[in-house]
Write a protein that holds these residues in place. Sequence first.
Motif, mmCIF file in Angstrom:
data_model
loop_
_atom_site.group_PDB
_atom_site.id
_atom_site.type_symbol
_atom_site.label_atom_id
_atom_site.label_comp_id
_atom_site.label_asym_id
_atom_site.label_seq_id
_atom_site.Cartn_x
_atom_site.Cartn_y
_atom_site.Cartn_z
ATOM 1 N N ILE A 87 -18.967 16.224 30.649
ATOM 2 C CA ILE A 87 -19.621 17.531 30.726
ATOM 3 C C ILE A 87 -18.625 18.589 31.170
ATOM 4 O O ILE A 87 -17.507 18.284 31.586
ATOM 5 C CB ILE A 87 -20.835 17.504 31.676
ATOM 6 N N GLN A 88 -19.065 19.859 31.115
ATOM 7 C CA GLN A 88 -18.158 20.973 31.381
ATOM 8 C C GLN A 88 -17.611 20.935 32.797
ATOM 9 O O GLN A 88 -16.425 21.134 33.019
ATOM 10 C CB GLN A 88 -18.890 22.296 31.139
ATOM 11 N N GLN A 89 -18.455 20.693 33.782
ATOM 12 C CA GLN A 89 -18.013 20.702 35.178
ATOM 13 C C GLN A 89 -17.528 19.327 35.634
ATOM 14 O O GLN A 89 -17.347 19.098 36.827
ATOM 15 C CB GLN A 89 -19.150 21.198 36.081
ATOM 16 N N VAL A 90 -17.324 18.433 34.690
ATOM 17 C CA VAL A 90 -16.756 17.095 34.903
ATOM 18 C C VAL A 90 -17.694 16.187 35.688
ATOM 19 O O VAL A 90 -17.972 15.074 35.277
ATOM 20 C CB VAL A 90 -15.370 17.135 35.604
ATOM 21 N N GLY A 91 -18.178 16.631 36.859
ATOM 22 C CA GLY A 91 -19.099 15.809 37.636
ATOM 23 C C GLY A 91 -18.439 14.642 38.334
ATOM 24 O O GLY A 91 -19.059 13.582 38.521
ATOM 25 N N LEU A 92 -17.180 14.799 38.736
ATOM 26 C CA LEU A 92 -16.508 13.735 39.480
ATOM 27 C C LEU A 92 -17.115 13.617 40.876
ATOM 28 O O LEU A 92 -17.577 14.600 41.457
ATOM 29 C CB LEU A 92 -15.009 14.026 39.596
ATOM 30 N N PHE A 93 -17.091 12.414 41.434
ATOM 31 C CA PHE A 93 -17.561 12.199 42.797
ATOM 32 C C PHE A 93 -16.491 12.712 43.763
ATOM 33 O O PHE A 93 -15.384 12.165 43.802
ATOM 34 C CB PHE A 93 -17.842 10.723 43.046
ATOM 35 N N PRO A 94 -16.783 13.750 44.550
ATOM 36 C CA PRO A 94 -15.735 14.361 45.370
ATOM 37 C C PRO A 94 -15.200 13.451 46.471
ATOM 38 O O PRO A 94 -14.068 13.612 46.913
ATOM 39 C CB PRO A 94 -16.428 15.597 45.964
ATOM 40 N N LYS A 96 -14.729 10.222 46.200
ATOM 41 C CA LYS A 96 -14.022 9.078 45.632
ATOM 42 C C LYS A 96 -12.659 9.517 45.097
ATOM 43 O O LYS A 96 -12.507 10.639 44.612
ATOM 44 C CB LYS A 96 -14.820 8.443 44.496
ATOM 45 N N THR A 97 -11.684 8.619 45.147
ATOM 46 C CA THR A 97 -10.381 8.916 44.566
ATOM 47 C C THR A 97 -10.502 8.968 43.044
ATOM 48 O O THR A 97 -11.516 8.561 42.466
ATOM 49 C CB THR A 97 -9.355 7.840 44.942
ATOM 50 N N ILE A 98 -9.450 9.450 42.411
ATOM 51 C CA ILE A 98 -9.438 9.506 40.954
ATOM 52 C C ILE A 98 -9.593 8.099 40.370
ATOM 53 O O ILE A 98 -10.358 7.885 39.425
ATOM 54 C CB ILE A 98 -8.120 10.147 40.458
ATOM 55 N N GLU A 125 -2.341 6.632 32.184
ATOM 56 C CA GLU A 125 -1.225 6.852 31.254
ATOM 57 C C GLU A 125 -1.718 7.449 29.940
ATOM 58 O O GLU A 125 -1.085 8.355 29.388
ATOM 59 C CB GLU A 125 -0.505 5.529 30.992
ATOM 60 N N LEU A 126 -2.862 6.971 29.458
ATOM 61 C CA LEU A 126 -3.381 7.423 28.170
ATOM 62 C C LEU A 126 -3.680 8.914 28.169
ATOM 63 O O LEU A 126 -3.390 9.614 27.192
ATOM 64 C CB LEU A 126 -4.649 6.640 27.814
ATOM 65 N N VAL A 127 -4.259 9.429 29.253
ATOM 66 C CA VAL A 127 -4.597 10.856 29.310
ATOM 67 C C VAL A 127 -3.461 11.671 29.923
ATOM 68 O O VAL A 127 -3.625 12.866 30.203
ATOM 69 C CB VAL A 127 -5.915 11.104 30.082
ATOM 70 N N GLU A 128 -2.316 11.023 30.108
ATOM 71 C CA GLU A 128 -1.081 11.675 30.542
ATOM 72 C C GLU A 128 -1.212 12.388 31.891
ATOM 73 O O GLU A 128 -0.789 13.522 32.065
ATOM 74 C CB GLU A 128 -0.572 12.637 29.455
ATOM 75 N N LEU A 129 -1.828 11.662 32.843
ATOM 76 C CA LEU A 129 -1.790 12.090 34.231
ATOM 77 C C LEU A 129 -0.539 11.503 34.877
ATOM 78 O O LEU A 129 0.014 10.510 34.402
ATOM 79 C CB LEU A 129 -3.034 11.609 34.977
ATOM 80 N N GLU A 130 -0.115 12.093 35.976
ATOM 81 C CA GLU A 130 1.083 11.608 36.644
ATOM 82 C C GLU A 130 0.828 10.237 37.265
ATOM 83 O O GLU A 130 -0.241 10.000 37.833
ATOM 84 C CB GLU A 130 1.513 12.581 37.739
ATOM 85 N N PRO A 131 1.798 9.316 37.185
ATOM 86 C CA PRO A 131 1.649 8.023 37.861
ATOM 87 C C PRO A 131 1.408 8.239 39.355
ATOM 88 O O PRO A 131 2.005 9.116 39.979
ATOM 89 C CB PRO A 131 3.000 7.338 37.608
ATOM 90 N N GLY A 132 0.527 7.469 39.917
ATOM 91 C CA GLY A 132 0.221 7.623 41.332
ATOM 92 C C GLY A 132 -0.867 8.626 41.624
ATOM 93 O O GLY A 132 -1.321 8.749 42.770
ATOM 94 N N MET A 133 -1.327 9.349 40.611
ATOM 95 C CA MET A 133 -2.368 10.348 40.830
ATOM 96 C C MET A 133 -3.708 9.698 41.162
ATOM 97 O O MET A 133 -4.605 10.347 41.699
ATOM 98 C CB MET A 133 -2.496 11.245 39.599
ATOM 99 N N GLY A 134 -3.852 8.438 40.871
ATOM 100 C CA GLY A 134 -5.113 7.741 41.124
ATOM 101 C C GLY A 134 -5.532 7.733 42.576
ATOM 102 O O GLY A 134 -6.709 7.539 42.888
ATOM 103 N N HIS A 135 -4.608 7.954 43.490
ATOM 104 C CA HIS A 135 -4.931 7.946 44.918
ATOM 105 C C HIS A 135 -5.381 9.315 45.424
ATOM 106 O O HIS A 135 -5.793 9.434 46.575
ATOM 107 C CB HIS A 135 -3.719 7.474 45.728
ATOM 108 N N ARG A 136 -5.299 10.339 44.589
ATOM 109 C CA ARG A 136 -5.726 11.675 45.008
ATOM 110 C C ARG A 136 -7.249 11.825 44.847
ATOM 111 O O ARG A 136 -7.922 10.996 44.234
ATOM 112 C CB ARG A 136 -5.016 12.749 44.187
ATOM 113 N N TYR A 137 -7.746 12.963 45.367
ATOM 114 C CA TYR A 137 -9.166 13.270 45.261
ATOM 115 C C TYR A 137 -9.346 14.458 44.309
ATOM 116 O O TYR A 137 -8.413 15.246 44.092
ATOM 117 C CB TYR A 137 -9.739 13.592 46.640
ATOM 118 N N PRO A 138 -10.540 14.619 43.728
ATOM 119 C CA PRO A 138 -10.752 15.693 42.750
ATOM 120 C C PRO A 138 -10.365 17.078 43.250
ATOM 121 O O PRO A 138 -9.852 17.897 42.480
ATOM 122 C CB PRO A 138 -12.258 15.598 42.475
ATOM 123 N N SER A 139 -10.580 17.353 44.533
ATOM 124 C CA SER A 139 -10.261 18.679 45.074
ATOM 125 C C SER A 139 -8.772 18.982 45.051
ATOM 126 O O SER A 139 -8.363 20.143 45.170
ATOM 127 C CB SER A 139 -10.777 18.797 46.507
#
Length: 367
Positions: A87-94, A96-98, A125-139
Motif C-alpha cells: 500500500i501507499q503508506q507501506v504499513g510497516l510495523f514501527p 519491528k526491525t526491517i 539484495e533483490l530490492v537493492e537495500l544496503e547489506p546490514g539494513m535489516g537491523h534498522r527500524y522503519p523510522s
Amino acid sequence: MPDAMIRLEAVSKTFPGSTAPAVDRLSFDVPEGEIVVLIGPSGCGKTTTLKMINRLVEPTAGTIEVAGKDITSLEAHQLRRGIGYVIQQVGLFPHKTIADNIAVVPRLLGWDASRISARVDELVELVELEPGMGHRYPSELSGGQRQRVGVARALAADPPVLLMDEPFGAVDPIVRARLQDELLRLQAQVRKTIVFVTHDIDEAVKLGDRIALLNVGGILEQYDPPAAVLRDPASEFVADFLGTDRGLKRLSLLPISGVELLPGPVVPPSATAAEARQVMAEHGLDWFMVGQDGRISGWLSTEDLAGASSPAELEVRPLRTTLSPTSSLRDGLDAVVSSRSRVATVFDGDSYLGILTIDQISQEVLR
C-alpha cells in the motif's frame, strides 16, 4: 494471451447505505506474469476492486478466481498468505526491525529460522537495500527505502500474485521514477502477476502490460495494452482521461530501434575542409561529426573550419547527449529539442548508428 491468473466475472460491489454500486459488473482476466494497472478518476472503484481480490472487501455479486479457484472457497487468511499486498503508506510495523517486517508472513507459515534468515537476506539484495539494513527500524529509513521494504515483505513467501495500491504515491517524483524502474527490474526477474492501482496515467503507461481504465461506478471503459489505449481510445471518456498529450505518452512506448535512422553528417579525419563543408551542405546543417568505421571522435561546426585545411588540425568537441536503440522516442524527442544541433545521435555501445530527427519522430506519432 497467457493463461489467466486472476479472473473477474460480472463482479459488483454496493456498500451498505448506498444505492449506486462502487463497482458494476466488472469482468476482465489478468494474465499470469503480467502487470495490469487499474486507473480512473476518484470513485471509479480501483481500490475496491483490488481489495475484493484478496477479500478485504467482499463482492456483492459475481465471482473472482485466483489460480483457477473461486476465492470464496478458501479461508480469507489462507487466500491472503498467497497474495502479496503493498500500500501507499507501506504499513510497516514501527516496533519491528526491517528483517522482522520482511519475515512476518514466513513466520506465520511456520518456516524455520534458517530458511527465514536466508529469504530475508535474499530479498534485501533483490530490492537493492544496503547489506546490514535489516537491523534498522522503519523510522530510520527514507520513504523510498520503506517502499522497497514493503515490496520485499510482500514477496517474502514468494506469492504468485502481488497487489499494489498506489505504492509510490507518497514519495517525490524523482524517487517515484526510481521505484518504478526498480519494480520493472524486479518483475523481469520474478515474473509475478501484479494488479497495480494508480491515478497517474504516465505511471500506468510505463508499468502496465495492460491498462484497465475504469469510469465512476466501476464501469470498465477499456482494457488493452498501453499502446492500444493511447492509439485507439475506446470512448470519448477514455480520450479525455488520457489528455491532449497522449501522442507524447505513446512515444514513451516506442523504441528508437523501430526507426530507420539517417546516416548523418560524418566525415573521416582525413577529409579536407572543402569535403566537410560539402557534407554539411548535403545535410542542410552547420556542423558535422568526425569519425570512421562506426567510431565517432566528436563534432565540429562550420565556424571551426575557418582557416583550417582539414578537420584533423582541429580539436573536436565531445557529443554530450547520445541515445541507444532501446531508448524511447520520447527520450529522443527530449534530446532533439534540447540539442543545439536539433538532432539526436544514436549509438550501440561505442558504435555509431545514425541520427534521429524531429521529422522522423513526427512520422512515428502519426502511424
